[in-house]
Design a protein around this motif. Structure first.
Motif, PDB file in Angstrom:
ATOM      1  N   ALA A 103       0.831  -1.194   0.000  1.00 30.96           N
ATOM      2  CA  ALA A 103       0.000   0.000   0.000  1.00 30.96           C
ATOM      3  C   ALA A 103       0.865   1.243   0.000  1.00 30.96           C
ATOM      4  N   ALA A 104       0.484   2.215  -0.812  1.00 31.37           N
ATOM      5  CA  ALA A 104       1.100   3.528  -0.728  1.00 31.37           C
ATOM      6  C   ALA A 104       0.721   4.154   0.606  1.00 31.37           C
ATOM      7  N   ASP A 105       1.578   5.022   1.121  1.00 29.72           N
ATOM      8  CA  ASP A 105       1.283   5.635   2.411  1.00 29.72           C
ATOM      9  C   ASP A 105       0.038   6.516   2.368  1.00 29.72           C
ATOM     10  N   SER A 106      -0.404   6.853   1.159  1.00 29.52           N
ATOM     11  CA  SER A 106      -1.621   7.651   0.998  1.00 29.52           C
ATOM     12  C   SER A 106      -2.880   6.799   0.840  1.00 29.52           C
ATOM     13  N   ALA A 107      -2.720   5.494   0.782  1.00 27.89           N
ATOM     14  CA  ALA A 107      -3.869   4.604   0.579  1.00 27.89           C
ATOM     15  C   ALA A 107      -4.730   4.521   1.835  1.00 27.89           C
ATOM     16  N   ARG A 108      -5.971   4.137   1.653  1.00 29.15           N
ATOM     17  CA  ARG A 108      -6.859   3.880   2.779  1.00 29.15           C
ATOM     18  C   ARG A 108      -7.892   2.851   2.350  1.00 29.15           C
ATOM     19  N   PHE A 109      -8.463   2.180   3.336  1.00 31.30           N
ATOM     20  CA  PHE A 109      -9.401   1.087   3.098  1.00 31.30           C
ATOM     21  C   PHE A 109     -10.715   1.411   3.813  1.00 31.30           C
ATOM     22  N   VAL A 110     -11.819   1.205   3.102  1.00 27.40           N
ATOM     23  CA  VAL A 110     -13.118   1.595   3.655  1.00 27.40           C
ATOM     24  C   VAL A 110     -14.138   0.481   3.417  1.00 27.40           C
ATOM     25  N   GLU A 111     -14.704  -0.041   4.509  1.00 24.65           N
ATOM     26  CA  GLU A 111     -15.841  -0.963   4.402  1.00 24.65           C
ATOM     27  C   GLU A 111     -17.097  -0.111   4.242  1.00 24.65           C
ATOM     28  N   VAL A 112     -17.314   0.340   3.017  1.00 25.21           N
ATOM     29  CA  VAL A 112     -18.279   1.401   2.749  1.00 25.21           C
ATOM     30  C   VAL A 112     -19.736   0.926   2.754  1.00 25.21           C
ATOM     31  N   PHE A 113     -19.960  -0.374   2.802  1.00 25.68           N
ATOM     32  CA  PHE A 113     -21.301  -0.921   2.621  1.00 25.68           C
ATOM     33  C   PHE A 113     -22.313  -0.334   3.606  1.00 25.68           C
ATOM     34  N   VAL A 114     -21.926  -0.228   4.876  1.00 28.45           N
ATOM     35  CA  VAL A 114     -22.868   0.253   5.891  1.00 28.45           C
ATOM     36  C   VAL A 114     -23.316   1.681   5.584  1.00 28.45           C
ATOM     37  N   ARG A 115     -22.480   2.459   4.943  1.00 24.71           N
ATOM     38  CA  ARG A 115     -22.849   3.825   4.583  1.00 24.71           C
ATOM     39  C   ARG A 115     -23.969   3.852   3.546  1.00 24.71           C
ATOM     40  N   ARG A 116     -24.103   2.765   2.800  1.00 18.97           N
ATOM     41  CA  ARG A 116     -25.150   2.670   1.768  1.00 18.97           C
ATOM     42  C   ARG A 116     -26.329   1.820   2.228  1.00 18.97           C
ATOM     43  N   GLY A 117     -26.277   1.385   3.503  1.00 19.65           N
ATOM     44  CA  GLY A 117     -27.339   0.538   4.024  1.00 19.65           C
ATOM     45  C   GLY A 117     -27.296  -0.875   3.488  1.00 19.65           C
ATOM     46  N   LEU A 118     -26.096  -1.339   3.141  1.00 23.36           N
ATOM     47  CA  LEU A 118     -25.937  -2.646   2.505  1.00 23.36           C
ATOM     48  C   LEU A 118     -25.167  -3.615   3.397  1.00 23.36           C
ATOM     49  N   VAL A 119     -25.352  -4.896   3.137  1.00 18.80           N
ATOM     50  CA  VAL A 119     -24.555  -5.958   3.750  1.00 18.80           C
ATOM     51  C   VAL A 119     -23.248  -6.071   2.961  1.00 18.80           C
ATOM     52  N   PRO A 120     -22.106  -6.249   3.626  1.00 18.25           N
ATOM     53  CA  PRO A 120     -20.859  -6.444   2.880  1.00 18.25           C
ATOM     54  C   PRO A 120     -20.956  -7.669   1.971  1.00 18.25           C
ATOM     55  N   ASP A 121     -20.547  -7.503   0.717  1.00 22.69           N
ATOM     56  CA  ASP A 121     -20.523  -8.651  -0.190  1.00 22.69           C
ATOM     57  C   ASP A 121     -19.131  -8.779  -0.786  1.00 22.69           C
TER      58      ASP A 121
END
Length: 239
Positions: A103-121
């Motif tokens: 990963a670049a030091d500027s990278a980031r990881f987001v489990e964004v599903f909950v923000r859309r009201g979704l189950v992670p898939d």
């Protein structure tokens, strides 16, 4: 931000399947151009609730996101993720499915599903607990907060964080090192490790013995033993 379209997904799946079948391919790097690695699935054009019938979503996930992530896990060559920016949703899972994650030091990881009201898939609820344990996996999935690269490394989601300008060079160095290795032994090792958390000890030990039996038929295994006896560097061909 490289949101995954259906056509892009199918092309990547085909490339990974082709990599497994092509002896000349010895390692794979997944990376991206621009300021993001992958913003998740491209939801534009997705059928609305009124257009769907029961079973449509499950079929779409099974043949789409799950098949996409499965193609990385099942690739018979080592796969490196070189994460150059934000990896969100299925983009994060794409990185986590890889064998090694840079990963670049500027990278980031987001489990964004909950923000859309979704189950992670895309295998998220399968991958994350195996990488960081269920409690931390739930924290990421319940809150959907962005995780900076350094924090992701501390958690165990990333192998190494490098300056952004060094990401491509580091990924190439790792890929070239893997490409000089005993490719079939690496493939069998990948299969054993990926299956290990889903099997009991007896099954894992039996699979290990069979894998070594198969591996000893390869030219690379014979070369590895010969190079040890002859006290010289091994010259692996990937066969």
């Amino acid at each position: 931000m490289n949101a995954v379209t259906r056509d892009q997904r199918e092309r990547i799946v085909a490339l990974l399947e082709g990599a497994s079948a092509e002896p000349e391919v010895r390692a794979v790097v997944l990376t991206a151009t621009g300021r993001g690695f992958c913003a998740g699935a491209d939801l534009r054009g997705a059928p609305t609730a009124g257009e769907r019938v029961a079973g449509d979503v499950a079929r779409m996930i099974r043949l789409g996101a799950q098949r996409f992530i499965g193609s990385v896990l099942d690739c018979e060559k080592p796969v490196i993720a070189a994460v150059n920016g934000t990896a969100a949703g299925i983009g994060a899972h794409l990185a986590f499915a890889c064998d090694l994650v840079l990963a670049a030091d500027s990278a980031r990881f987001v489990e964004v599903f909950v923000r859309r009201g979704l189950v992670p898939d895309g295998g998220g609820a399968y991958l994350l607990p195996r990488l960081i344990g269920p409690q931390r996996a739930k924290e990421l999935m319940f809150f959907g907060d962005a995780v900076p690269a350094a924090e992701a490394r501390a958690m165990g989601l990333v192998n190494r964080v490098v300056p952004a300008e060094a990401l491509e060079e580091t990924a190439r160095e790792w890929a070239e090192r893997l490409a000089r290795g005993p490719t079939r032994a690496l493939a069998l090792t990948k299969q054993l490790v990926n299956a290990s958390l889903d099997t009991d000890r007896s099954t894992a030990f039996a699979a290990e013995a069979v894998a070594q039996e198969l591996n000893m038929t390869t030219r690379d295994a014979q070369e590895g033993v010969a190079s040890f006896v002859e006290r010289r560097a091994a010259r692996y061909e990937g066969r």
